[in-house]
Design a protein around this motif. Structure first.
Motif, mmCIF file in Angstrom:
data_model
loop_
_atom_site.group_PDB
_atom_site.id
_atom_site.type_symbol
_atom_site.label_atom_id
_atom_site.label_comp_id
_atom_site.label_asym_id
_atom_site.label_seq_id
_atom_site.Cartn_x
_atom_site.Cartn_y
_atom_site.Cartn_z
ATOM 1 N N MET A 1 0.914 -1.222 -0.108
ATOM 2 C CA MET A 1 -0.074 -0.114 0.046
ATOM 3 C C MET A 1 0.945 1.415 -0.084
ATOM 4 S SD MET A 1 -3.587 -0.227 1.155
ATOM 5 C CE MET A 1 -4.174 -1.700 0.468
ATOM 6 N N ILE A 142 3.809 -5.065 3.925
ATOM 7 C CA ILE A 142 3.667 -6.521 3.758
ATOM 8 C C ILE A 142 4.980 -7.259 4.115
ATOM 9 C CG2 ILE A 142 2.706 -8.441 3.168
ATOM 10 C CD1 ILE A 142 0.238 -7.234 3.171
ATOM 11 N N TYR A 224 -4.695 2.755 6.695
ATOM 12 C CA TYR A 224 -3.625 2.001 6.042
ATOM 13 C C TYR A 224 -3.162 1.165 7.073
ATOM 14 C CZ TYR A 224 -3.340 4.874 1.758
ATOM 15 O OH TYR A 224 -3.682 5.548 0.518
ATOM 16 N N VAL A 227 -5.891 -1.816 7.782
ATOM 17 C CA VAL A 227 -5.897 -2.753 6.708
ATOM 18 C C VAL A 227 -4.788 -3.641 6.724
ATOM 19 C CG1 VAL A 227 -5.929 -2.922 4.043
ATOM 20 C CG2 VAL A 227 -7.540 -1.250 5.171
ATOM 21 N N ALA A 230 -4.527 -5.861 9.637
ATOM 22 C CA ALA A 230 -5.591 -7.014 9.520
ATOM 23 C C ALA A 230 -5.235 -8.094 8.596
ATOM 24 C CB ALA A 230 -7.132 -6.231 9.268
ATOM 25 N N ALA A 231 -4.768 -7.420 7.426
ATOM 26 C CA ALA A 231 -4.022 -8.450 6.184
ATOM 27 C C ALA A 231 -2.961 -9.305 6.783
ATOM 28 C CB ALA A 231 -3.550 -7.541 5.126
ATOM 29 N N PHE A 234 -4.632 -11.840 8.816
ATOM 30 C CA PHE A 234 -5.271 -12.930 8.014
ATOM 31 C C PHE A 234 -4.534 -13.727 7.475
ATOM 32 C CE2 PHE A 234 -6.384 -13.795 3.629
ATOM 33 C CZ PHE A 234 -7.695 -14.051 3.612
ATOM 34 N N GLY A 247 -9.024 -9.259 11.602
ATOM 35 C CA GLY A 247 -8.629 -10.003 10.543
ATOM 36 C C GLY A 247 -8.338 -11.381 10.713
ATOM 37 N N GLY A 269 -15.172 -8.562 8.578
ATOM 38 C CA GLY A 269 -14.719 -7.628 7.260
ATOM 39 C C GLY A 269 -15.758 -6.341 7.283
ATOM 40 N N ILE A 272 -14.088 -3.889 9.804
ATOM 41 C CA ILE A 272 -13.003 -3.320 9.151
ATOM 42 C C ILE A 272 -13.276 -2.213 8.261
ATOM 43 C CG2 ILE A 272 -10.866 -3.750 7.764
ATOM 44 C CD1 ILE A 272 -10.721 -6.459 8.913
ATOM 45 N N VAL A 273 -14.255 -2.374 7.315
ATOM 46 C CA VAL A 273 -14.672 -1.518 6.367
ATOM 47 C C VAL A 273 -15.335 -0.260 6.902
ATOM 48 C CG1 VAL A 273 -16.136 -1.319 4.563
ATOM 49 C CG2 VAL A 273 -14.897 -3.208 4.572
ATOM 50 N N VAL A 276 -12.584 2.061 8.543
ATOM 51 C CA VAL A 276 -11.697 2.402 7.442
ATOM 52 C C VAL A 276 -12.449 3.495 6.751
ATOM 53 C CG1 VAL A 276 -10.288 2.107 5.179
ATOM 54 C CG2 VAL A 276 -10.199 0.359 7.203
ATOM 55 N N ILE A 277 -13.605 3.406 6.150
ATOM 56 C CA ILE A 277 -14.472 4.437 5.749
ATOM 57 C C ILE A 277 -14.449 5.677 6.379
ATOM 58 C CG2 ILE A 277 -16.693 5.265 4.734
ATOM 59 C CD1 ILE A 277 -17.191 2.682 3.886
ATOM 60 N N THR B 127 -15.079 6.140 -2.608
ATOM 61 C CA THR B 127 -15.054 5.919 -1.129
ATOM 62 C C THR B 127 -15.285 4.754 -0.455
ATOM 63 O OG1 THR B 127 -15.703 8.379 -0.884
ATOM 64 C CG2 THR B 127 -15.830 6.932 1.009
ATOM 65 N N ALA B 131 -12.082 1.625 0.908
ATOM 66 C CA ALA B 131 -12.050 1.078 2.176
ATOM 67 C C ALA B 131 -12.144 -0.407 2.319
ATOM 68 C CB ALA B 131 -13.421 1.641 3.297
ATOM 69 N N VAL B 132 -12.212 -1.183 1.210
ATOM 70 C CA VAL B 132 -12.280 -2.590 1.366
ATOM 71 C C VAL B 132 -11.011 -3.361 0.981
ATOM 72 C CG1 VAL B 132 -13.621 -4.720 0.489
ATOM 73 C CG2 VAL B 132 -14.720 -2.571 0.589
ATOM 74 N N PRO B 133 -10.344 -3.828 1.987
ATOM 75 C CA PRO B 133 -9.047 -4.471 1.835
ATOM 76 C C PRO B 133 -9.271 -5.504 0.956
ATOM 77 C CG PRO B 133 -9.748 -4.418 4.194
ATOM 78 C CD PRO B 133 -10.952 -3.836 3.335
ATOM 79 N N PHE B 135 -8.352 -8.639 1.412
ATOM 80 C CA PHE B 135 -8.862 -10.034 1.662
ATOM 81 C C PHE B 135 -10.323 -9.890 1.912
ATOM 82 C CE2 PHE B 135 -7.306 -7.447 5.194
ATOM 83 C CZ PHE B 135 -8.303 -7.653 6.296
ATOM 84 N N VAL B 136 -10.872 -8.491 2.499
ATOM 85 C CA VAL B 136 -12.364 -8.784 2.525
ATOM 86 C C VAL B 136 -13.158 -8.876 1.265
ATOM 87 C CG1 VAL B 136 -14.348 -7.124 3.572
ATOM 88 C CG2 VAL B 136 -12.129 -7.405 4.780
ATOM 89 N N SER B 236 3.278 -1.939 -6.154
ATOM 90 C CA SER B 236 2.712 -2.526 -4.666
ATOM 91 C C SER B 236 2.007 -3.808 -4.887
ATOM 92 C CB SER B 236 2.338 -1.211 -3.984
ATOM 93 O OG SER B 236 0.977 -1.302 -4.494
ATOM 94 N N ALA B 239 3.463 -7.367 -3.867
ATOM 95 C CA ALA B 239 3.247 -7.754 -2.572
ATOM 96 C C ALA B 239 1.948 -7.913 -1.935
ATOM 97 C CB ALA B 239 4.002 -6.719 -1.378
ATOM 98 N N VAL B 243 -1.713 -11.644 -0.219
ATOM 99 C CA VAL B 243 -2.852 -11.921 0.495
ATOM 100 C C VAL B 243 -4.194 -12.576 -0.213
ATOM 101 C CG1 VAL B 243 -4.727 -10.625 1.717
ATOM 102 C CG2 VAL B 243 -2.513 -9.802 2.025
#
Ligand SMILES: Nc1ncnc2c1ncn2[C@@H]1O[C@H](COP(=O)(O)OP(=O)(O)OP(=O)(O)O)[C@@H](O)[C@H]1O
Ligand SMILES: [Mg+2]
Lengths: 295, 305, 334
Positions: A1, A142, A224, A227, A230-231, A234, A247, A269, A272-273, A276-277, B127, B131-133, B135-136, B236, B239, B243
């Motif tokens: 990221m 990561i 960041y 996420v 949590a990754a 995960f 995660g 999930g 988390i979302v 993050v939003i 937006t 926000a959705v990683p 893995f989700v 990126s 990497a 996941v």
């Protein structure tokens, strides 16, 4: 990221006038900013008190309840091990939210100190530190976390440390240009002439005047960190099961997803979302505000 | 600079792994107590007694010739293991990049040029997706399109081109998801910024048709920040694909890196980390180069930031 | 109305409102003037008086959401109603030179692309032909090595060179009317004089009409047949240039004439107008200049005075005839 400085479009005068309203900390972030702050405050409360207010023991397994849906006061039903899902979400908030918070605090600390030090000293020191940060840049967060999990041991500690280090160059780079801008202002020279010690000027004046940018960058970074952390969990290299963590829950719920019981993964999930939003929206507004302040 | 970065990074990777706890002999013998002779043989075969710097130089020298050492648990050549798996990762990243470019830039241009409803839809979509990683996103896509609707295979890589594309579709979208938002936002902001530039006014004042103004002035100029963000994003992805590969049990280097980390397979973690870092650095260098070719104000010498 | 009565451009009672923070704000109010074929009109006023907005209204370059009332007609046709291809062909005849050439030329394209773009896309001229014409015009504006310049990017040229490029490319399509918005303000003083001389020569050679916007009354008088003065979004006076200078009728014009730094013997004197310039939306209810005018009377605050014809032009002041002759340049000091 990657963290990228967004091009900020000019803010119309009307927005500027509105900037006076709201809580001091959130001034100028508008209604959305305040709503997001409320969501985040709620999340923080859950993170601190979640385990205490959980209606059931989040670790109590009962395999005969595996994947059972809503039942009596088990409002979200059970996970693959027959543990109460709501309780696990509440308990899992702790590592899921406080973990990234620690990451943000650490990398903001590293980043701010390096930024102000390089901007202040300049010259050789600046060149060397910037070169070192450039090398660090080459490591995706990561990858650094994976290496840390091998070198130290898989767990929240190694992952948090790795992420803090991985984010430092981004923060240092953004804040360094802000610090340089601030350093070139007349009032700093005036303070220097008055014979104030460098570190006093840095902490009391430079640092304080950069506070809006620091807060904005920290908020954006939180998204960041959340996420990425949590990754890593995960992937099995962060928080270790059976401990509840959002995660981890997305991962442990995956077997359920394939069998048609996606509740555990989806709920974790979703948590988390949502956070993050809220963080992203608030961070965006804080950063719009900080560019206004520093112009 | 590129070389120096890679050199220092390789040293950091090797040194960090050298400090990792665990005894390679124990890993080699799988817990049984070996005889002293056996230990000596193993130590010699894997050069376990050489000083650190000697081992690092040998490792780096071999790495430059494409030999990344031997995986002790698997007793197999790391380079070969990576070569077998890197194809999947490259395909996944390429597919995801394509999605990011088409959807991200498409949405961004739409939002940048249109105001009102279209723009608001773009903002809300980006937006949300930001926000959705990955893995989700993987879990959601798996649950909806693979398990419930059955449109796509659940797991694995597939054989043959069409089958591979089918197997990689959901993972690629999962990988692309949050990056689409980033690219869309930067694109939208850049397009909007360029639309408001004075030189666009000049073009309008000369009666150049809208379509050509958008292409020759707005998009041409916005291409500079857009290329940068797409480049950084794609770099990126290598990497990040770890996941997604793991969520979809794809047999790529990312999933392999995780597996190696979990089983403390030092040589493999070193090797794959080095590959990922190298790719990241090289792609970023390419981005810098593209940036300099797209923007005449930047000369190649000064672009390395 | 038509071109037959000797008017190429006719602006009548033009008013423009721009959206600012959800409400409409007046930036132009009752602007009227006309320009004949081959004629040059100067438009003078302080910063914020609405000069650029006037030019942008004529060029149809107002910001989105702007509300325009009044009429702008070009060669007898209504400019405000033009659309699509008709608007583009109008723009081919009315060229604009902007104040800041560095911002107004695309930085990532070559000078050659910038200069030949309109010719090639709108006039169907071949590339070789367009390049040859561009080199020819660059020579006319004093750039000898045109061939090389066309290959360069804007950042490789100085501001003065860029403005010459801008002027050359405006002339390339042989427009009938040139709108020049402070074409020399961004340049240093010696370059200013050169660029101005080139612009003036080329215009006269081609018989092209010119709307010349500037802060500088003296410069406008030197270049233009007639000069109009703007204050707070209104036209306050419009006369032949020499008359405006020698016999100003509006107190504001008189102030402007007096505000020129002049060398009287060995003292440089700047007779500034007291107070700060007003934008249209901040102007007082009656005469917009009332709060800064030294000849103000109670009646001046009651109603907006109309633009009234007077000998060789127009003036917007109740007391114009009464004060005539007392307003000689710098007269307040004598
Ligand atoms: N985009 C805009 N939205 C709202 N108001 C604007 C906008 N642009 C300019 N204005 C206002 O319109 C008025 C006239 O501006 P204009 O640019 O025409 O002035 P000007 O006479 O050209 O001044 P200058 O000599 O500084 O170029 C000013 O009060 C200005 O604040
Ligand atoms: Mg102007």
């Amino acid at each position: 990221m990657s963290l990228v400085e967004l091009p900020t479009t000019a803010v119309p005068p009307a927005r500027r006038r509105l900037a006076g309203r709201g809580l001091p900390l959130l001034r100028g972030t508008g209604l959305v900013g305040h709503l997001c702050a409320i969501v985040l405050l709620g999340a923080l409360l859950v993170a601190v008190f979640g385990a205490a207010i959980a209606p059931h023991d989040p670790d109590l397994t009962n395999l005969s309840f595996a994947f059972v849906g809503r039942f009596q006061d088990h409002y979200l039903g059970f996970d693959s091990q027959g543990r109460d899902l709501l309780s696990r979400l509440l308990a899992g908030a702790r590592t899921s939210i406080l973990g990234p918070l620690v990451v943000v605090l650490l990398s903001m600390l590293f980043g701010t100190v390096l930024a102000i030090a390089t901007a202040w000293k300049g010259g050789r020191f600046d060149t060397i530190v910037s070169a070192a940060l450039d090398v660090l840049f080459a490591f995706p967060a990561i990858v650094l976390a994976i290496i840390a999990s091998v070198v130290i041991e898989p767990g929240l500690k190694a992952a948090s440390l790795a992420l803090s280090v991985a984010y430092t160059p981004y923060i240092a780079r953004v804040l360094r240009s802000a610090a340089l801008r601030e350093r070139s202002r007349d009032y700093i020279a005036a303070l220097e002439v008055q014979g104030l010690r460098a570190w006093v000027i840095c902490v009391r004046h430079l640092g304080r005047n950069m506070l809006p940018i620091i807060v904005a960058q920290g908020t954006i970074l939180f998204g960041y960190a959340m996420v990425d952390l949590a990754a890593i969990s995960f992937l099995g290299l962060g928080v270790q099961p059976p401990q509840a963590d959002w995660g981890v829950m997305v991962a442990t719920g995956q077997s359920g997803v394939l069998q048609g019981y996606p509740m555990e993964s989806l709920c974790a999930g979703l948590c988390i979302v949502v956070v993050v939003i809220a963080v992203n929206l608030l961070g965006e507004r804080l950063s719009d505000r900080s560019t206004l302040v520093t112009r | 600079m590129l070389i120096v970065t890679l050199f220092v990074a390789s040293f950091a990777i090797y040194a960090a792994m050298y400090l990792a706890p665990g005894n390679p002999i124990a890993a080699l013998t799988g817990g049984r107590t070996p005889t002293p002779q056996a230990i000596q043989v193993l130590e010699e075969r894997y050069h376990l007694n050489d000083p650190f710097l000697v081992r690092y130089v040998r490792w780096l020298g071999n790495a430059l010739t494409g030999d990344l050492g031997v995986s002790i648990p698997l007793r197999s050549d790391v380079s070969t293991l990576i070569r077998q798996r890197i194809g999947t990762t490259v395909q996944l990243v390429a597919f995801a990049s394509l999605i990011i470019v088409v959807v991200g830039i498409g949405l961004g241009v739409l939002g940048g040029l249109r105001r009102g409803i279209v723009d608001n839809v773009v903002i809300v979509l980006s937006t949300l997706s930001a926000a959705v990683p990955s893995f989700v996103a993987s879990i959601i896509l798996l649950s909806v399109f693979a398990v419930n609707l059955g449109w796509f295979p659940v797991l694995g890589g597939g054989d043959g081109f069409v089958d591979q594309v089918r197997h990689l579709t959901l993972p690629a979208f999962a990988l692309a998801f949050s990056s689409i938002a980033l690219v869309a936002r930067i694109t939208r902001a850049s397009v909007r910024e360029e639309m408001g530039r004075e030189h666009v006014q000049t073009a309008i004042s000369r009666g150049i048709p809208y379509r050509l103004i958008v292409r020759r002035h707005v998009m041409r100029n916005a291409a500079i920040p857009i290329t940068t963000i797409v480049g950084i994003t794609v770099a990126s992805l290598f990497a990040a694909s770890a996941v997604v590969e793991r969520a979809f049990t794809l047999n790529g280097i990312g999933a392999y890196l995780i597996q190696a980390a979990l089983s403390k397979d030092i040589a493999v973690v070193q090797g794959i980390s080095l590959v990922i870092v190298a790719v990241f650095v090289v792609v970023n260098a390419i981005v810098d180069f593209l940036y300099a070719t797209l923007d005449p104000r930047v000369s190649l010498g000064t672009s390395a930031s | 109305m038509s071109a037959a009565d000797g008017r190429l451009l006719d602006v009548a009672s033009l008013a423009v409102q721009l959206p600012v923070g959800g409400e409409l704000r007046t930036v132009l109010h009752d602007v009227s003037f006309h320009i004949g074929p081959g004629e040059a009109l100067g438009l003078v006023g302080e910063s914020g008086s609405g000069k650029s907005m006037t030019a942008r209204a004529i060029a149809r370059l107002l910001p989105a959401g702007a509300v325009t009332t009044g009429t702008i007609s070009y060669a007898g046709g209504d400019v405000t109603a033009l659309k699509g291809a008709a608007l583009r062909s109008y723009r081919a005849e009315v060229a604009m030179v902007f104040q800041d050439p560095r911002a107004h030329i695309n930085p990532v394209r070559r000078i050659g692309d910038f200069m030949t773009e309109a010719l090639r896309t709108n006039h169907g001229v071949s590339k070789a032909d367009a390049v040859a014409r561009a080199i020819g015009l660059l020579a006319e504006v004093g750039i000898a090595d045109g061939q090389r310049r066309l290959e360069q990017h804007p950042h490789e040229l100085s501001g003065g060179l860029l403005q010459r490029v801008m002027i050359a490319s405006a002339l390339l399509t042989e427009p009938r009317l040139l709108l020049a918005d402070e074409p020399t303000t961004a340049l240093d003083v010696t370059t200013q004089a050169d660029v101005m001389a080139i612009l003036d020569d080329l215009r006269r050679e081609r018989g092209m009409a010119l709307l010349f916007i500037t802060h500088d009354l003296e410069l406008a008088s030197a270049v233009c047949d007639r000069t109009a003065v703007m204050y707070a979004g209104q036209l306050v006076e419009q006369r032949t240039s020499s008359q405006l200078h020698d016999d100003p009728l509006h107190p504001y014009t008189a102030g402007l004439v007096g505000a020129r730094p002049r060398i009287d013997g060995d003292v440089t004197r700047l007779a500034a107008i007291p107070g700060r310039p007003r934008s249209a939306y901040e102007a007082p209810a009656g005469c917009a200049f009332a709060d800064r005018c030294e000849h103000v009377e109670d009646a001046c605050g009651e109603a907006r005075p109309p633009l009234e014809p007077i000998e060789d032009g127009f003036v917007r002041c109740r007391r114009a005839t009464e004060l005539r002759g007392m307003l000689r340049a710098g007269g307040r000091h004598g």
